[in-house]
Design an enzyme around this catalytic site. Structure first.
Site, PDB file in Angstrom:
ATOM      1  N   GLU A  66       0.880   0.747  10.211  1.00  0.00           N
ATOM      2  CA  GLU A  66      -0.355   0.462  10.623  1.00  0.00           C
ATOM      3  C   GLU A  66      -0.910   1.790  11.138  1.00  0.00           C
ATOM      4  O   GLU A  66      -1.838   1.808  12.025  1.00  0.00           O
ATOM      5  CB  GLU A  66      -0.662  -0.820  11.585  1.00  0.00           C
ATOM      6  CG  GLU A  66       0.167  -1.956  10.974  1.00  0.00           C
ATOM      7  CD  GLU A  66      -0.392  -2.769   9.904  1.00  0.00           C
ATOM      8  OE1 GLU A  66      -1.534  -2.257   9.591  1.00  0.00           O
ATOM      9  OE2 GLU A  66       0.153  -3.543   9.741  1.00  0.00           O
ATOM     10  N   LEU A 123       0.959  -1.270   0.029  1.00  0.00           N
ATOM     11  CA  LEU A 123       0.244  -0.174   0.001  1.00  0.00           C
ATOM     12  C   LEU A 123       0.978   1.281   0.015  1.00  0.00           C
ATOM     13  O   LEU A 123       0.753   2.284  -0.853  1.00  0.00           O
ATOM     14  CB  LEU A 123      -1.065   0.169   1.191  1.00  0.00           C
ATOM     15  CG  LEU A 123      -1.884   1.204   1.515  1.00  0.00           C
ATOM     16  CD1 LEU A 123      -3.084   1.241   0.308  1.00  0.00           C
ATOM     17  CD2 LEU A 123      -2.535   1.336   2.849  1.00  0.00           C
TER      18      LEU A 123
HETATM   19  C1  LIG Z   1       9.437  -1.923   9.229  1.00  0.00           C
HETATM   20  C2  LIG Z   1       8.181  -1.358   8.460  1.00  0.00           C
HETATM   21  C3  LIG Z   1       7.532  -2.336   7.753  1.00  0.00           C
HETATM   22  C4  LIG Z   1       6.292  -1.759   7.013  1.00  0.00           C
HETATM   23  N1  LIG Z   1       5.725  -2.618   6.241  1.00  0.00           N
HETATM   24  C5  LIG Z   1       4.557  -2.232   5.658  1.00  0.00           C
HETATM   25  C6  LIG Z   1       3.911  -2.919   4.510  1.00  0.00           C
HETATM   26  O1  LIG Z   1       4.078  -4.217   4.699  1.00  0.00           O
HETATM   27  N2  LIG Z   1       3.007  -2.640   3.730  1.00  0.00           N
HETATM   28  C7  LIG Z   1       2.646  -1.255   3.655  1.00  0.00           C
HETATM   29  O2  LIG Z   1       1.887  -0.913   2.804  1.00  0.00           O
HETATM   30  N3  LIG Z   1       3.506  -0.288   4.356  1.00  0.00           N
HETATM   31  C8  LIG Z   1       4.260  -0.894   5.205  1.00  0.00           C
HETATM   32  N4  LIG Z   1       5.038   0.261   6.077  1.00  0.00           N
HETATM   33  C9  LIG Z   1       4.791   1.369   5.983  1.00  0.00           C
HETATM   34  C10 LIG Z   1       4.167   2.229   6.893  1.00  0.00           C
HETATM   35  O3  LIG Z   1       2.790   1.843   7.030  1.00  0.00           O
HETATM   36  C11 LIG Z   1       4.279   3.734   6.908  1.00  0.00           C
HETATM   37  O4  LIG Z   1       5.600   3.991   7.320  1.00  0.00           O
HETATM   38  C12 LIG Z   1       3.424   4.665   7.655  1.00  0.00           C
HETATM   39  O5  LIG Z   1       2.027   4.480   7.112  1.00  0.00           O
HETATM   40  C13 LIG Z   1       3.865   5.893   7.863  1.00  0.00           C
HETATM   41  O6  LIG Z   1       4.149   6.654   6.523  1.00  0.00           O
HETATM   42  P1  LIG Z   1       5.426   7.521   6.288  1.00  0.00           P
HETATM   43  O7  LIG Z   1       6.604   6.483   6.703  1.00  0.00           O
HETATM   44  O8  LIG Z   1       5.414   7.749   4.694  1.00  0.00           O
HETATM   45  O9  LIG Z   1       5.331   8.639   7.318  1.00  0.00           O
HETATM   46  P2  LIG Z   1       4.638   9.957   6.647  1.00  0.00           P
HETATM   47  O10 LIG Z   1       3.173   9.882   6.356  1.00  0.00           O
HETATM   48  O11 LIG Z   1       5.347  10.733   5.787  1.00  0.00           O
HETATM   49  O12 LIG Z   1       4.798  10.729   8.089  1.00  0.00           O
HETATM   50  C14 LIG Z   1       5.764  11.498   8.665  1.00  0.00           C
HETATM   51  C15 LIG Z   1       5.262  12.255  10.065  1.00  0.00           C
HETATM   52  O13 LIG Z   1       4.174  13.046   9.513  1.00  0.00           O
HETATM   53  C16 LIG Z   1       2.884  12.621  10.613  1.00  0.00           C
HETATM   54  N5  LIG Z   1       1.871  12.740  10.415  1.00  0.00           N
HETATM   55  C17 LIG Z   1       1.049  12.282   9.073  1.00  0.00           C
HETATM   56  N6  LIG Z   1      -0.076  12.764   8.750  1.00  0.00           N
HETATM   57  C18 LIG Z   1      -0.324  13.775   9.614  1.00  0.00           C
HETATM   58  C19 LIG Z   1      -1.508  14.833   9.997  1.00  0.00           C
HETATM   59  N7  LIG Z   1      -2.360  14.624   9.050  1.00  0.00           N
HETATM   60  N8  LIG Z   1      -1.145  15.298  10.974  1.00  0.00           N
HETATM   61  C20 LIG Z   1      -0.142  15.308  11.712  1.00  0.00           C
HETATM   62  N9  LIG Z   1       1.032  14.681  11.618  1.00  0.00           N
HETATM   63  C21 LIG Z   1       0.778  13.740  10.578  1.00  0.00           C
HETATM   64  C22 LIG Z   1       3.144  11.162  10.895  1.00  0.00           C
HETATM   65  O14 LIG Z   1       2.681  10.769  12.051  1.00  0.00           O
HETATM   66  C23 LIG Z   1       4.804  11.123  10.970  1.00  0.00           C
HETATM   67  O15 LIG Z   1       5.161  11.529  12.558  1.00  0.00           O
HETATM   68  C24 LIG Z   1       6.121  -0.227   6.864  1.00  0.00           C
HETATM   69  C25 LIG Z   1       6.762   0.381   7.471  1.00  0.00           C
HETATM   70  C26 LIG Z   1       7.984   0.082   8.262  1.00  0.00           C
HETATM   71  C27 LIG Z   1       8.725   1.085   8.966  1.00  0.00           C
END
Ligand SMILES: Cc1cc2nc3c(=O)[nH]c(=O)nc-3n(C[C@H](O)[C@H](O)[C@H](O)COP(=O)(O)OP(=O)(O)OC[C@H]3O[C@@H](n4cnc5c(N)ncnc54)[C@H](O)[C@@H]3O)c2cc1C
Ligand SMILES: Cc1cc2nc3c(=O)[nH]c(=O)nc-3n(C[C@H](O)[C@H](O)[C@H](O)COP(=O)(O)OP(=O)(O)OC[C@H]3O[C@@H](n4cnc5c(N)ncnc54)[C@H](O)[C@@H]3O)c2cc1C
Lengths: 390, 259
Positions: A369, A137
């Site tokens: 998640e 995703l």
């Molecule tokens: C080890 C690992 C395994 C993973 N496995 C999967 C997987 O199997 N499949 C998959 O699809 N994804 C996976 N993920 C991805 C994970 O779901 C995302 O990293 C997560 O959704 C956060 O997205 P991002 O890292 O792009 O952070 P961003 O969305 O860029 O967030 C950056 C910061 O902004 C904050 N933020 C975001 N929106 C807002 C808002 N509206 N208001 C205030 N603050 C906000 C966040 O909380 C965070 O602190 C994995 C991640 C990791 C680290």
């Protein structure tokens, strides 16, 4: 096995479980202690795990997709699934991730939204751990806000052609099948993609400091051609992936407490045997304050998990309650892990003990998640009726 | 092929083990479990039946809590259980225990195979299997680390210090297995969920046509007249290494007759 009888006696969580639930917890715990725990430090250090072998062992235990019905899945309760997550995560969050991604994300997507052929083809083998799945995703630029995804699926006659990329995909390099979410001319749709499809590449994410006993990958799709039958027919829009995420989040509520419990058991044991200034570390008031406070949070978190599990089994669970559980239990678990590390001091920074491994893992668990911030926003919206996401 | 597996409920070796006033092992007030060595017999039975057909019945003789041993085997995959439970059995020695087991096996029916462990982890006499085979009039192949069944006979490998023997016997037979024969499975989720619905019968002595005088203290050939609890383990000796650690170690090993 680090079980601590005095801690178990105080929390008395077992008294809230049925015999069947206790049996399942015992079986997963014994399996994890015998077959996983002895190797965890090495797997974590090397950043390698025998994913296939572990999947087959988990399949034999019957925990992959255990809360689903039919297709060789056990049809167990949500609470039972939670308890399995708790015991596996007490070993390592990476191994629980393997189970969550397989059962709650990939299998749930196929089970809830797949065609009969897709279910027949994949679910029994995935339940047995013979086939591994991943769930794509997140994209490099779209994590918390998946609606903006750039991966596109275009119709070409009966076929679909997909271009784009995914990032942070657990099990990506070891999977036989990927559930990939892509934007179409209409809405977001899910696709069941065998990983040997031409145009599919998975590249391992290296240099992780967290969840090292788990494989994480970037996926890229270059003119990846799929037959019309590859689309998940029963869902369109973000509801598809979000339904699956809600299942996996639920497991984390229990899982995080498993990691926290393992840290606390380790710290209790250590404090009891470490002699400082001629007496056990456990005999100092400052240490006891830490141990007491951590026990409160562990117990509250375990009770919260069970409460949410019982609601899910009763069919009364609201999505915002899952957010309450995930937010609280990840946050408290990582605090407990870090506090336990202080009790172990220098020993705590090594892989000879599980505490810093757990603390580092929980950084990922807090992030995937739905990050803590996203769950605060979901709870905030449930309370105020105001959406503050953008 | 129908198999009866004899399993014993024993006190957990991880916890303290105690004796009752009548010098019998305390089985009721302590944590107990299915004797680990009997898990190998259960596993072997399950493998044999899974490779062909038939049913696995687990049999235990013991106090009320001993039904836990039966339940564990059912969770591993056995089909049904029999628990022989009667206050009069308390105090039975190996001879009397084997009599109860023999009557129970006869009542279960005519199994093709009776499987036992190597020894219980509490009594550890390793004699019940032989006694039971004798009472049932069955050929016995005990302490086997490899087992195969074909054309109405069993073949087992017994490993001794000086040789490995292959022993064959015609079915029906009694086979005792060691902890080298397989790796017992963990109860699976499906096994746990299915076990609730599996039948467990509880039989008393009268169900087996036995009289109280044939078992218990009265019916036993032997009696434990005294027990002494092993003294608590003494504190180890710490020898600081002042450059002569190696020499001290060899001296210690020599003194303790370990080399
Ligand atoms: C080890 C690992 C395994 C993973 N496995 C999967 C997987 O199997 N499949 C998959 O699809 N994804 C996976 N993920 C991805 C994970 O779901 C995302 O990293 C997560 O959704 C956060 O997205 P991002 O890292 O792009 O952070 P961003 O969305 O860029 O967030 C950056 C910061 O902004 C904050 N933020 C975001 N929106 C807002 C808002 N509206 N208001 C205030 N603050 C906000 C966040 O909380 C965070 O602190 C994995 C991640 C990791 C680290
Ligand atoms: C401290 C102590 C002293 C004892 N002293 C004597 C003594 O002096 N004389 C004497 O005759 N007995 C004595 N007993 C033996 C006691 O009564 C035995 O526990 C019992 O008869 C079974 O023998 P075992 O445990 O040695 O079994 P073993 O012969 O070691 O057991 C072998 C196998 O037989 C089967 N089996 C054994 N017991 C059962 C059961 N109850 N239900 C189902 N299957 C079973 C299992 O498959 C097991 O793996 C003593 C026991 C203890 C603990």
């Amino acid at each position: 096995m680090t079980a601590h009888p005095a801690l178990d006696k105080l929390t008395a969580i077992d008294s809230l479980l049925s015999e069947e639930e206790r049996d399942l917890a015992t079986t997963v715990r014994s399996f994890a202690d015998d077959k996983l725990r002895p190797y965890l430090a090495d797997w974590f250090e090397a950043g390698e795990i025998p994913a296939r072998e572990i999947a087959q062992q988990l399949g034999a235990l019957g925990v992959l997709g255990m809360h689903l019905d039919g297709y060789e899945c056990a049809g167990a309760s949500a609470t039972m699934y939670g308890l399995a997550c708790q015991e596996l995560e007490a070993a390592d969050s990476g191994l629980r991730s393997l189970m969550s991604v397989q059962g709650s994300l990939a299998m749930t997507a196929i089970h809830h939204f797949g065609s009969e052929e897709q279910k027949q083809e994949w679910l029994p083998r995935m339940a047995a751990g013979e086939a591994l799945g991943c769930f794509g995703l997140t994209e490099p630029d779209f994590g918390s806000d998946p609606a903006g995804m750039r991966t596109r699926a275009k119709r070409d006659g009966d076929d679909w052609v997909i271009n784009g990329s995914k990032m942070w995909i657990t099990n990506g390099t070891v999977a036989d099948v990927a559930v990939v979410w892509a934007q179409t001319d209409d809405k977001i749709r899910g696709f069941v993609v065998p990983t040997d499809t031409k145009g599919f590449t998975a590249t391992e994410v290296k240099h992780k400091l967290s969840l090292r006993a788990s494989k994480t990958a970037g996926l890229s799709f270059e003119d990846m051609r799929l037959p019309g039958s590859a689309v998940l027919p029963e869902v369109s829009g973000l509801r598809g992936p979000l339904t699956c995420l809600s299942e996996a989040r639920f497991g984390i509520i229990f899982g995080a407490m498993g990691a926290a419990r393992d840290c606390l058991e380790t710290a209790l044991e250590y404090a009891g045997s470490r002699i400082i200034y001629d007496k056990p570390l456990a005999g100092f008031q400052l240490t006891q304050a830490k141990l007491a406070d951590m026990t409160l949070e562990l117990m509250k978190g375990q009770l919260l998990a069970l409460h949410i599990g019982r609601q899910k089994d009763a069919g009364t669970l609201q999505p915002a309650q899952v957010s309450v559980g995930k937010l609280n239990n990840c946050r408290e678990a990582i605090k407990i892990a870090r506090e336990c590390r202080t009790i172990l001091a220098a020993n705590g920074i090594t892989l000879d003990y599980p505490v810093l491994r757990h603390a580092n893992n929980l950084e990922s668990v807090m992030t995937y998640e739905g990050t803590s911030e996203v769950h605060q926003l979901i709870v905030g919206q449930a309370l105020t009726g105001e959406a503050a996401f953008r | 092929m129908n198999i009866v597996v004899c399993v014993k409920y024993v006190p957990d070796a991880q916890s303290d083990r105690t004796f009752s006033d009548d010098h019998t092992t305390d089985r009721t007030n302590v944590d107990g479990l299915l004797s680990e060595l009997d898990e190998y017999a259960v596993e072997e039975a399950l493998k044999l039946v899974e490779a062909g057909e038939g049913e696995v019945t687990v049999l235990t003789v013991g106090p009320e809590v001993a039904v836990e041993a039966v339940k564990k085997a059912l969770k591993m995959g056995a089909h049904k259980g029999v628990h022989v439970c009667d206050d009069a059995i308390h105090g039975s020695d190996a001879g009397a225990t084997s009599l109860v087991l023999a009557k129970a096996v006869e009542k279960i029916g005519k199994p093709d195979l009776v499987l036992t462990g190597l020894a219980s982890t509490d009594g550890t006499m390793s004699v019940v299997p032989a006694m039971l085979a004798e009472r049932l009039g069955l050929p016995q192949v005990t302490q086997v680390s490899e087992l195969s069944v074909a054309d109405g006979s069993v073949k087992g490998r017994r490993d001794t210090d000086i040789a490995s023997e292959t022993v064959e016997a015609s079915l029906p037979a009694l086979v005792g297995v060691t902890d080298q024969i397989n790796e017992p499975r963990y109860p699976s989720l499906k096994g746990i969920m299915a076990a609730k619905k599996k039948p467990v019968e509880t039989w008393s002595l009268s169900d087996l046509g036995l009289d109280a005088a044939q078992v218990g203290f009265e019916g036993s050939w032997t009696k434990v007249v005294d027990v002494t609890q092993r003294p608590a383990r003494e504190k180890g000796e710490v020898q600081p290494d002042e450059g002569d650690g190696g020499t001290k170690l060899v001296e210690f090993l020599n003194k303790s007759k370990l080399v």
